[in-house]
Design a protein around this motif. Structure first.
Motif, PDB file in Angstrom:
ATOM      1  N   SER A 149       0.830  -1.205   0.000  1.00 46.67           N
ATOM      2  CA  SER A 149       0.000   0.000   0.000  1.00 46.67           C
ATOM      3  C   SER A 149       0.864   1.254   0.000  1.00 46.67           C
ATOM      4  O   SER A 149       0.382   2.348  -0.266  1.00 46.67           O
ATOM      5  CB  SER A 149      -0.946   0.009   1.203  1.00 46.67           C
ATOM      6  N   GLU A 150       2.155   1.082   0.307  1.00 49.07           N
ATOM      7  CA  GLU A 150       3.126   2.171   0.232  1.00 49.07           C
ATOM      8  C   GLU A 150       3.803   2.117  -1.131  1.00 49.07           C
ATOM      9  O   GLU A 150       4.443   1.105  -1.467  1.00 49.07           O
ATOM     10  CB  GLU A 150       4.174   2.041   1.334  1.00 49.07           C
ATOM     11  N   PRO A 151       3.673   3.173  -1.956  1.00 50.79           N
ATOM     12  CA  PRO A 151       4.203   3.132  -3.323  1.00 50.79           C
ATOM     13  C   PRO A 151       5.664   2.724  -3.416  1.00 50.79           C
ATOM     14  O   PRO A 151       6.043   1.945  -4.299  1.00 50.79           O
ATOM     15  CB  PRO A 151       3.986   4.568  -3.822  1.00 50.79           C
ATOM     16  N   GLY A 192      -4.770  -8.343  -0.347  1.00 48.43           N
ATOM     17  CA  GLY A 192      -5.930  -7.562   0.092  1.00 48.43           C
ATOM     18  C   GLY A 192      -6.089  -7.650   1.598  1.00 48.43           C
ATOM     19  O   GLY A 192      -5.684  -8.636   2.225  1.00 48.43           O
ATOM     20  N   GLU A 193      -6.676  -6.610   2.168  1.00 53.09           N
ATOM     21  CA  GLU A 193      -6.944  -6.579   3.605  1.00 53.09           C
ATOM     22  C   GLU A 193      -8.278  -5.885   3.825  1.00 53.09           C
ATOM     23  O   GLU A 193      -8.896  -5.376   2.892  1.00 53.09           O
ATOM     24  CB  GLU A 193      -5.839  -5.828   4.353  1.00 53.09           C
ATOM     25  N   LEU A 201      -7.449   0.674   5.335  1.00 50.25           N
ATOM     26  CA  LEU A 201      -7.072  -0.737   5.329  1.00 50.25           C
ATOM     27  C   LEU A 201      -7.652  -1.446   4.103  1.00 50.25           C
ATOM     28  O   LEU A 201      -6.955  -2.207   3.421  1.00 50.25           O
ATOM     29  CB  LEU A 201      -7.557  -1.414   6.604  1.00 50.25           C
ATOM     30  N   ALA A 202      -8.926  -1.178   3.805  1.00 50.17           N
ATOM     31  CA  ALA A 202      -9.586  -1.849   2.691  1.00 50.17           C
ATOM     32  C   ALA A 202      -8.975  -1.458   1.348  1.00 50.17           C
ATOM     33  O   ALA A 202      -8.777  -2.305   0.467  1.00 50.17           O
ATOM     34  CB  ALA A 202     -11.080  -1.530   2.704  1.00 50.17           C
ATOM     35  N   GLY A 227      -2.278  -0.950  -3.708  1.00 49.05           N
ATOM     36  CA  GLY A 227      -1.235  -1.935  -3.961  1.00 49.05           C
ATOM     37  C   GLY A 227      -1.297  -2.472  -5.376  1.00 49.05           C
ATOM     38  O   GLY A 227      -0.276  -2.574  -6.068  1.00 49.05           O
ATOM     39  N   SER A 228      -2.499  -2.831  -5.833  1.00 48.96           N
ATOM     40  CA  SER A 228      -2.647  -3.323  -7.204  1.00 48.96           C
ATOM     41  C   SER A 228      -2.177  -2.287  -8.209  1.00 48.96           C
ATOM     42  O   SER A 228      -1.535  -2.622  -9.211  1.00 48.96           O
ATOM     43  CB  SER A 228      -4.113  -3.681  -7.479  1.00 48.96           C
TER      44      SER A 228
END
Length: 216
Positions: free
Chosen positions: A38-40, A65-66, A83-84, A91-92
């Motif tokens: 989730s962090e680029p 996924g979270e 979070l979702a 991330g994707s």
């Protein structure tokens, strides 16, 4: 054939990684220990690591996924949304963005592991539904952006990893009378990885649940 599977240590992701290995792929199955995508910056680092260790990339599977936890709509917090959307949508996006040059060099493929939640409104999972809908749109956006060198497809599973106490109810919501398995999802990924004339669309793997007219 070289593949990076994010979320590759979870139930679905590990089944995908194992199926690809059986089919002759070299696979880097990445989990949380391999970075917070989730962090680029960490997403880019993971894509670069995969391309280096595998000597290129032919396939990227975004299975991380979270945030899949029931919560009332009026009780959702900013943290729930972060979070979702974190691994699922952000991330994707950033892993695919970073992997794109390597995939273009190889004429490769991206498969997003979506969810039927992208197409159904589940009040108890509002943030998850929204994140999966965003990911499903990224399937289509990247298919246009990376064409013609790279194909981008989605797999939208239904109930494939549920608690034993819920299996009977979940099975009754399908047309085939059973829940799915992580291996069902893995088979869909393996198919799309070789389906050279399919891009910009999603394969629903839910036993016909979306066609049921009764309320779950």
């Amino acid at each position: 054939m070289r593949a990076l599977v994010t979320g590759g240590t979870g139930r679905v992701g590990s089944a995908i990684a194992e199926r690809l290995r059986r089919d002759g792929w070299s696979v880097l199955a990445a989990g949380r220990a391999d970075g917070d995508i989730s962090e680029p910056g960490q997403a880019r680092a993971l894509a670069a690591r995969a391309a280096t260790e595998l000597d290129g990339l032919d396939l990227l599977v975004n299975a991380a996924g979270e945030g899949f936890a029931p919560k009332r709509v009026l009780e959702l917090t900013d943290q729930d949304w972060e979070l979702a959307f974190g691994a699922t949508a952000k991330g994707s996006f950033f892993v695919t963005q970073a992997a794109a040059p390597h995939l273009r060099d190889a004429g490769g493929t991206v498969v997003m592991i979506e969810d039927v939640a992208a197409y159904q409104p589940w009040p108890s999972f509002a943030a998850h539904c929204a994140a999966k809908a965003a990911q499903a749109m990224l399937t289509r956006v990247f298919a246009r952006a990376l064409a013609p060198e790279v194909r981008v497809c989605g797999v939208a599973p239904g109930a494939v990893a549920v608690e034993a106490s819920r299996e009977e109810r979940q099975a009754a919501e399908t047309l085939v009378g059973r829940i799915g398995s992580p291996e069902d999802v893995a088979s869909a990924v393996a198919f799309l990885a070789q389906a050279d004339f399919i891009t910009g669309t999603s394969l629903v793997v839910d036993g016909g649940r979306l066609l049921q007219s009764k309320a779950p």
